[in-house]
Design an enzyme around this catalytic site. Structure first.
Site, PDB file in Angstrom:
ATOM      1  N   CYS A 172       0.260  33.037  11.946  1.00  0.00           N
ATOM      2  CA  CYS A 172       0.345  33.506  13.147  1.00  0.00           C
ATOM      3  C   CYS A 172       1.002  32.734  14.354  1.00  0.00           C
ATOM      4  O   CYS A 172       0.344  32.360  15.056  1.00  0.00           O
ATOM      5  CB  CYS A 172      -0.887  33.985  13.592  1.00  0.00           C
ATOM      6  SG  CYS A 172      -1.469  35.486  12.546  1.00  0.00           S
ATOM      7  N   GLU A 200       0.609  -1.229   0.020  1.00  0.00           N
ATOM      8  CA  GLU A 200      -0.102  -0.077   0.197  1.00  0.00           C
ATOM      9  C   GLU A 200       0.812   1.330  -0.011  1.00  0.00           C
ATOM     10  O   GLU A 200       0.975   2.081   0.894  1.00  0.00           O
ATOM     11  CB  GLU A 200      -0.853   0.100   1.193  1.00  0.00           C
ATOM     12  CG  GLU A 200      -1.847  -0.960   1.478  1.00  0.00           C
ATOM     13  CD  GLU A 200      -2.528  -1.067   2.743  1.00  0.00           C
ATOM     14  OE1 GLU A 200      -1.918  -0.569   3.712  1.00  0.00           O
ATOM     15  OE2 GLU A 200      -3.447  -1.792   2.797  1.00  0.00           O
ATOM     16  N   PRO A 201       1.695   1.288  -0.955  1.00  0.00           N
ATOM     17  CA  PRO A 201       2.477   2.854  -1.263  1.00  0.00           C
ATOM     18  C   PRO A 201       1.672   4.077  -1.386  1.00  0.00           C
ATOM     19  O   PRO A 201       0.764   3.933  -2.005  1.00  0.00           O
ATOM     20  CB  PRO A 201       3.275   2.487  -2.260  1.00  0.00           C
ATOM     21  CG  PRO A 201       2.489   1.521  -3.104  1.00  0.00           C
ATOM     22  CD  PRO A 201       1.714   0.809  -2.048  1.00  0.00           C
ATOM     23  N   ARG A 215       3.632  19.494   7.647  1.00  0.00           N
ATOM     24  CA  ARG A 215       4.700  18.359   8.061  1.00  0.00           C
ATOM     25  C   ARG A 215       5.956  18.979   8.638  1.00  0.00           C
ATOM     26  O   ARG A 215       6.732  18.418   9.883  1.00  0.00           O
ATOM     27  CB  ARG A 215       5.185  17.725   6.742  1.00  0.00           C
ATOM     28  CG  ARG A 215       4.180  16.976   6.377  1.00  0.00           C
ATOM     29  CD  ARG A 215       4.638  15.819   5.212  1.00  0.00           C
ATOM     30  NE  ARG A 215       5.304  14.827   5.774  1.00  0.00           N
ATOM     31  CZ  ARG A 215       6.585  14.787   5.813  1.00  0.00           C
ATOM     32  NH1 ARG A 215       7.572  15.651   5.184  1.00  0.00           N
ATOM     33  NH2 ARG A 215       7.346  13.642   6.593  1.00  0.00           N
TER      34      ARG A 215
HETATM   35  N1  LLP Z   1      -1.425   1.922   4.527  1.00  0.00           N
HETATM   36  C1  LLP Z   1      -1.712   2.174   5.870  1.00  0.00           C
HETATM   37  C2  LLP Z   1      -2.674   1.433   6.642  1.00  0.00           C
HETATM   38  C3  LLP Z   1      -1.220   3.498   6.303  1.00  0.00           C
HETATM   39  O1  LLP Z   1      -1.826   3.918   7.457  1.00  0.00           O
HETATM   40  C4  LLP Z   1      -0.345   4.338   5.521  1.00  0.00           C
HETATM   41  C5  LLP Z   1       0.118   5.636   5.941  1.00  0.00           C
HETATM   42  C6  LLP Z   1       0.139   3.812   4.133  1.00  0.00           C
HETATM   43  C7  LLP Z   1      -0.534   2.600   3.702  1.00  0.00           C
HETATM   44  C8  LLP Z   1       0.863   4.689   3.263  1.00  0.00           C
HETATM   45  O2  LLP Z   1       2.033   4.610   3.957  1.00  0.00           O
HETATM   46  P1  LLP Z   1       3.308   5.611   2.939  1.00  0.00           P
HETATM   47  O3  LLP Z   1       3.632   4.698   1.819  1.00  0.00           O
HETATM   48  O4  LLP Z   1       2.635   6.724   2.715  1.00  0.00           O
HETATM   49  O5  LLP Z   1       4.337   5.565   3.843  1.00  0.00           O
HETATM   50  N2  LLP Z   1       1.281  12.440   7.693  1.00  0.00           N
HETATM   51  C9  LLP Z   1       2.610  11.342   7.860  1.00  0.00           C
HETATM   52  C10 LLP Z   1       2.379  10.077   7.260  1.00  0.00           C
HETATM   53  C11 LLP Z   1       1.363   9.254   7.834  1.00  0.00           C
HETATM   54  C12 LLP Z   1       1.243   7.936   7.159  1.00  0.00           C
HETATM   55  C13 LLP Z   1      -0.135   7.408   7.534  1.00  0.00           C
HETATM   56  N3  LLP Z   1      -0.227   6.032   7.270  1.00  0.00           N
HETATM   57  C14 LLP Z   1       3.869  12.360   7.160  1.00  0.00           C
HETATM   58  O6  LLP Z   1       3.206  13.140   6.711  1.00  0.00           O
HETATM   59  O7  LLP Z   1       4.912  11.925   7.295  1.00  0.00           O
END
Ligand code: LLP
Length: 434
Positions: free
Chosen positions: A364, A293-294, A333
């Site tokens: 602000c 799940e990227p 972020r």
């Molecule tokens: N699958 C599930 C169940 C997840 O919770 C996430 C991300 C992904 C897949 C995708 O992960 P990725 O491949 O994008 O790393 N807001 C944070 C990132 C939070 C990720 C939440 N879950 C940031 O800005 O770094």
């Protein structure tokens, strides 16, 4: 620009200007206004294709599920569909967006640790492929709603594999102390699976885990794969049921800084598929359908944000603040995780970055910055600043703080720019007020 993997694939410098997708970012900033999210469409398509082909080549029975929480609008859903990926949604609004452009519901995976009864009902009514069940309360809820709808809902169960990923604590999810999923401790997960197998109106298709996000070292992924296959083997021994699907989540890290060296999609696919195959042969377990799940590793480097420099304050011996016309409203972020980003001045892209500056926002709050103490070309008021690597978790985490309308999203490719999400208006901001 020696920024390597941070850059969108088609980034180039011509006549001192930064171009992406053959489009002059300086001209685009002037015509569309700033702050502006810009995506290299070729880069997005390339990463989606790269993921699917890397996994399918090594492991034909696999699927790639795009994590829409990283970046979402109708056009990206259309791209995901055209590229043959599945879609991960974690809220009713994400599902609604997908369905609004005809994304096939059977290729949707529904996530979240506290999906509301309404969200569950909407998802099941739409006919989503899988609901990833996160708790007993939810298992019961899915069962009741499926019964009311007269369907059998396919589910995965989210397991916390007890694997520590080396990343920011806010985005680490596979360890024991986590609000997500069923813990492996004291055979709790195994018992939970037993209960799911007995639950009416649901079909337990397989297991899911997600150890965290922005992960550089691949070993924890292999460790998680091993733990999960072992658990599937335990399920077979305990209940005589052979589960057929294993979803190992997302989390592959990307380059935010020029010297970051994340693993490639190919390396990630190799590591994950061989870990699953090895574990399966170790336990003589039939190889399941493999899911990943990227999110970030598809979108982050495809996107940049353009801003206009408004004010500059040089505090001798302290710091130089270059203030831009956005900030924590379009990129939370930096304030939230102290995230790093590489900036350039798009109209001076051929010049060396000679100053260390903080690109601060217009909000602000003292913590409102997009780029903390990074090298930049000598900035002047009116310059167009470009921040790289902002394609993931910027647009989807944006807010209207200080009444800031959220930026437009523009896709660029082959010299053309098209607005795929228009800029918010002041009217949009107050439309819901009575
Ligand atoms: N699958 C599930 C169940 C997840 O919770 C996430 C991300 C992904 C897949 C995708 O992960 P990725 O491949 O994008 O790393 N807001 C944070 C990132 C939070 C990720 C939440 N879950 C940031 O800005 O770094």
């Amino acid at each position: 620009m020696e920024l390597g993997a941070v850059l969108p694939m088609t980034a180039e410098v011509k006549g001192g200007h930064l171009y992406i997708g053959g489009v002059d970012m300086v001209a685009l900033a002037k015509s569309q206004g700033t702050a502006l999210y810009v995506f290299d469409e070729a880069h997005l398509k390339h990463r989606m294709h790269e993921y699917l082909s890397a996994f399918r080549e090594l492991y034909p029975n696999s699927d790639v599920i795009y994590a829409s929480k990283s970046f979402l609008n109708k056009e990206v859903v259309r791209l995901v569909n055209a590229q043959g990926l599945c879609l991960d949604v974690s809220g009713g609004g994400e599902l609604a967006c997908a369905l609004s452009v005809g994304f096939p519901a059977e290729r949707v995976f529904v996530h979240g640790n506290n999906k509301t009864p309404l969200e569950l009902r909407e998802a099941m009514q739409a006919g989503v492929g899988r609901i990833v069940v996160d708790s007993f309360d939810e298992l019961d809820r899915v069962s009741v709603i499926a019964g009311e709808l007269g369907i059998t809902q396919d589910i995965l169960m989210r397991i916390t594999p007890g694997v520590e990923a080396d990343t920011h604590e806010y985005i680490r999810t596979g360890c024991e102390d986590s609000k997500f999923g069923f813990t492996m401790k004291d055979s709790f997960a195994l018992q939970a699976i037993g209960r799911a197998l007995k639950t009416e109106n649901v079909n337990l298709a397989g297991l899911h885990c997600h150890i965290g996000s922005q992960i550089f070292k691949l070993d924890p992924f292999a460790e998680a794969a091993n733990v999960m296959v072992q658990l599937m083997d335990d399920v077979r021994k305990e209940y005589g049921v052979t589960l057929g699907e294993l979803d190992l989540g997302g989390g592959l890290g990307i380059a935010y800084l020029a010297d970051d060296e994340p693993a490639s999609v190919e390396e990630f696919a190799k590591m994950l598929t061989s870990a699953v195959k090895d574990a399966c042969s170790k336990f003589s377990f039939p190889e399941p359908r493999l899911l990943v799940e990227p999110g970030r590793s598809i979108t982050a480097n495809a996107g940049v944000t353009l801003y206009t420099v408004g004010t500059i304050k040089d505090l001798p011996g302290i710091r130089k603040f270059v203030a831009i016309d956005g900030g924590m409203s379009d990129n939370i972020r930096t304030a939230l995780y102290h995230a790093d980003y590489e900036p350039v001045i798009a109209n001076k892209a051929d010049q060396p970055r000679t100053e260390i500056v903080t690109l601060c926002g217009k909000h602000c709050e003292s913590g409102d910055a997009v780029v903390l103490d990074m090298p930049l070309q000598s900035a002047e008021v009116g310059d167009v600043a470009c921040v790289f690597g902002t394609g993931a978790y910027n647009q989807t985490m944006a807010s209207n703080y200080n009444g800031q309308p959220r930026p437009a999203v523009v896709f660029v490719e082959d010299g053309n720019a098209r607005v795929v999400t228009r800029r918010e208006t002041y009217e949009d901001l107050y439309r819901r007020d009575v």
